[in-house]
Design an enzyme around this catalytic site. Structure first.
Site, PDB file in Angstrom:
ATOM      1  CB  CYS A 304      -1.056   0.010   1.097  1.00 25.75           C
ATOM      2  SG  CYS A 304      -0.650  -0.923   2.563  1.00 25.75           S
ATOM      3  NE  ARG A 333       3.009  -8.490   5.572  1.00 24.99           N
ATOM      4  CZ  ARG A 333       1.680  -8.560   5.413  1.00 24.99           C
ATOM      5  NH1 ARG A 333       0.966  -9.316   6.239  1.00 24.99           N
ATOM      6  NH2 ARG A 333       1.085  -7.875   4.471  1.00 24.99           N
ATOM      7  CD  GLN A 351      -0.771  -9.203   0.812  1.00 25.12           C
ATOM      8  OE1 GLN A 351      -0.857  -8.076   0.368  1.00 25.12           O
ATOM      9  NE2 GLN A 351      -1.022  -9.485   2.067  1.00 25.12           N
ATOM     10  CG  ASP A 353      -1.959  -5.898  -2.074  1.00 26.43           C
ATOM     11  OD1 ASP A 353      -3.160  -5.697  -1.802  1.00 26.43           O
ATOM     12  OD2 ASP A 353      -1.026  -5.510  -1.357  1.00 26.43           O
ATOM     13  CG  HIS A 355      -3.703  -0.701  -2.638  1.00 22.06           C
ATOM     14  ND1 HIS A 355      -2.661  -1.506  -3.008  1.00 22.06           N
ATOM     15  CD2 HIS A 355      -3.847  -0.829  -1.309  1.00 22.06           C
ATOM     16  CE1 HIS A 355      -2.175  -2.103  -1.928  1.00 22.06           C
ATOM     17  NE2 HIS A 355      -2.866  -1.709  -0.886  1.00 22.06           N
ATOM     18  CE  LYS A 434      -9.930  -6.742   9.714  1.00 24.34           C
ATOM     19  NZ  LYS A 434      -8.689  -7.481   9.812  1.00 24.34           N
ATOM     20  CG  HIS A 480      -5.865  -1.629   1.777  1.00 23.76           C
ATOM     21  ND1 HIS A 480      -4.511  -1.521   1.918  1.00 23.76           N
ATOM     22  CD2 HIS A 480      -6.387  -0.512   2.302  1.00 23.76           C
ATOM     23  CE1 HIS A 480      -4.232  -0.362   2.503  1.00 23.76           C
ATOM     24  NE2 HIS A 480      -5.350   0.271   2.751  1.00 23.76           N
TER      25      HIS A 480
END
Length: 629
Positions: A304, A333, A351, A353, A355, A434, A480
């Site tokens: 992000c 991570r 991911q 992912d 946005h 979320k 997200h």
RNA sequence: GCCGAUGUAGCUCAGUCGGUAGAGCAACGGUUUCGUAAACCGUGGGUCGCAGGUUCGAUUCCUGUCAUCGGCACCA
């Protein structure tokens, strides 16, 4: 007999206070009228009491914390001066069988809280005292079976004989509430209404072991593990699988007008200071230091922050919104060692992912479209899922008004999509509410994969703007979202869900071509070449006996086995055998190619999945916080 | 990170009550070319996770460490 030491009542103890209580038997008639699920929950909860009674019998000094029913059985958290050993489980099982064999009645008595406190203080049951502290009412209930007494809200079965289909399973350690130390021992068991169900559950446990992606992955040559590596080492077959899945991902997002970007892995710490990760996520980040030992660079743990940089790289117009930006970059991570688990939880992963930058009025339609998209995707793998809607937490950023609007639009989207969901009050992220999607696999286990999160904070922190029709600027909202979660985790789930047998469209090796004798090899080679040219993944298998090669292909769970001998060579056909499906007959190569195209284009789910999910009934999400004590 | 357990050949596992280890599969070599779940014969392969300690001697006992497993906490 042990009259005064700690522990619950031991055999032969008499206590004037206890015998003065009014004990009431559990109503057997009412129990028989309950639904099978409600009965099962009681059987499990009562089994926990039987386990505690057995422990009291064997180890009178045992202290008890909580012992609830779970979706697959029950556990009791205990504290004991000498730690329990694996060998002790057999004697606990034997003692429990004895108690169940006696068909002891369960009886309940109401007592003033103060008297219960005095009783458990005398018994030195410190954890029960802590449980009592949290009970608001002035009266509590005690349950007894035989000579065992437990603080318990119930309800229970009429007698211990109903808990005979019972098996003690594992020992582990758990934290007691927020305390770091001392930790408790959790003894887990499973209990069922009928012996047949217990058998089926034990079959399920061995199936779980068989399907473990950590065993199957290396067996199918998808990946391997090394102690030095932060994630799995992906072998060619595993890479093919990943590539297929990522191709599928790119196809689905490009249909929905996403654009894809690729940002660096490494950033100056200023990026994360701006995004808030430096304050909120630093302990999970890999950080580099300069010569003076000062933090300098860090590997990005999420996509992000730098997606915000991309948004800011040019002046944005309202005409561009919703702006959907995908990124499949590697994330790092620094997870706690105890959290690591095969490819499901690693320190390095990707991911699916994205946005989405939008105006407030876009939220509902966009979220609804996302829900439809994930429904379509999960359906392809025949994965069931549950939706959880998490609302404003106690500590939140931003204005209450914006939060209320966001929650309302998320909820409206869920309803518009016709989805059932549970509300998880106060479990939202500090930056926005979320929707979490938990996948349920064929073994009935839940995995958090998809997520849709509203974010008001990052646009603020990065001072994002777009130009409105009237020329004024406005701040966008960010969504997200992820559907697979991480590709690695999703592959792990698929391996375990499918037992390693992938549908043809996804399988790393879609088939092998088996020439009967040496004279068939050149023709078999040309068949492989034709299939490869068309983009199918087929290999030639020409060594060893036919039987050996068939067996090898079966153990590798290869979808297609094409046998070629004199007959097939003469008329350009193939003898088709499918994984676990046996021989499917001989047909022209052209027909096979047509069939393969269909699999590829329609992503046909051509595997049989052994279902166990019907096994799971009962309470989910049991924690020591809200467990019935 | 916490508690407990485990770590022997590529894999699955046996074994050594302290005297440096063995099987099946896999690998490799040879023979076999076979019609739907293992052809036959042979060969190589292990600093018994790693580092210290005790001991005449440690894979075995002790300590530390790393990794894994079962949970907890955390989470995609």
């Amino acid at each position: 007999m042990n009259q005064t030491s700690s522990g619950n009542l031991t055999v032969g103890e008499s206590n004037a206070w206890l015998s003065s209580l009014e004990w009431q038997a559990v109503d057997a008639k009412a129990f028989n009228q309950l639904s099978p699920t409600e009965q099962l929950i009681r059987i499990r909860h009562s089994s926990a009491h039987i386990m505690a009674a057995a422990l009291t019998q064997l180890f009178p000094e045992t202290e008890f914390a909580t012992g609830p029913a779970t979706p697959q059985g029950y556990f009791y958290d205990i504290k004991k001066s000498e730690p329990l050993k694996e060998e002790d489980l057999a004697s606990i099982q034997a003692e429990m069988d004895k108690i169940a064999g006696k068909s002891q009645a369960f009886e309940v008595a109401s007592v003033p809280k103060a008297e219960a406190i005095a009783y458990f203080k005398e018994k030195q049951q410190h954890y029960k005292l802590q449980v009592l502290e949290r009970i608001p009412s002035e009266t509590v209930t005690l349950y007894r079976n035989g000579n065992f007494i437990d603080l318990c809200a119930g309800p229970h079965v009429p007698h211990t004989g109903l808990c005979r289909s019972n098996k003690v399973l594992t020992l582990s350690a758990v934290h007691w509430r927020d305390e770091e130390k001392p930790s408790l021992t959790r003894i887990t068991g499973t209990a069922w209404s009928r012996p047949k169900d217990l058998e089926r559950y034990i079959e399920f446990l061995s199936e779980v072991k068989l399907r473990d992606h950590r065993t199957l992955g290396p067996q199918l040559d998808l990946f391997s593990f090394h102690p030095w590596a932060a994630s799995a080492l992906w072998h060619p077959h595993g890479v093919t699988l990943r590539n297929q899945l990522m191709a599928f991902w790119r196809e689905t997002i490009s249909e929905k007008d996403y654009i894809e970007i690729l940002n660096p892995l490494l950033y100056k710490k200023e990026l994360f200071e701006t995004s808030g990760h430096w304050d909120h996520f630093q302990e999970n980040m890999f950080i580099f230091r300069d010569a003076e030992g000062e933090p300098d660079f860090a590997l990005k743990p999420m996509n992000c922050p730098d997606t915000m940089l991309y948004f800011r790289s040019q002046l944005r117009s309202y005409r561009e919104l919703p702006l959907r930006i995908a990124e499949g970059q590697i994330l790092h991570r620094n997870e706690a060692t105890g959290a690591l688990h095969g490819i499901m939880r690693t320190r390095n992963f990707i991911q699916d992912d994205a946005h989405i930058f939008l105006a407030p009025e876009h939220v509902e339609a966009e979220v609804q479209a996302l829900l439809e998209m994930l429904d379509r995707i999960y359906q392809i793998f025949q994965l069931n899922y549950n939706i959880k809607f998490s609302t404003r937490p106690e500590s939140y950023l931003g204005s209450l008004d914006v939060w209320n609007k966001a929650e309302a639009s998320l909820q409206a989207a869920l309803k518009a999509a016709g989805k059932e969901f549970v509300i998880d009050e106060g479990e939202g992220a500090f930056y926005g509410p979320k929707i979490d999607i938990n996948i349920q696999d064929s073994l009935g286990r839940e995995w958090q994969c998809g997520t849709i999160q509203l974010d008001f904070q990052l646009p603020e922190r990065f001072d994002l703007k777009y130009v409105k029709p009237d020329g004024a600027t406005e701040r966008p909202i960010v969504v997200h979202r992820a559907i697979f979660g991480s590709f690695e985790r999703f592959i792990g789930i698929l391996i375990e869900h499918l037992g390693g047998a992938f549908p043809t469209w996804l399988a790393p090796v879609q088939g092998v071509v088996l020439p009967i004798a040496e004279r068939h090899i050149p023709h078999a080679e040309s068949v492989v070449k034709q299939l490869k040219t068309l983009g199918f993944r087929f290999d030639l298998a020409s060594n060893e006996s036919v039987n050996y090669r068939i067996r090898h292909a079966e153990t590798q769970k290869t979808p297609y086995m094409l046998v070629i001998g004199d007959r097939e060579m003469a008329d350009n056909t193939v003898a088709v055998r499918k994984y676990t499906g046996g021989q499917k007959g001989t047909y022209p190569l052209a027909q096979l190619i047509e069939e393969l195209c269909e699999h590829r284009d329609q992503r046909i789910f051509d595997v049989v999945v052994k279902e166990f999910s019907s096994l799971f009934r009962g309470p989910s999400d049991v924690s020591t916080e809200d467990a019935p004590y």
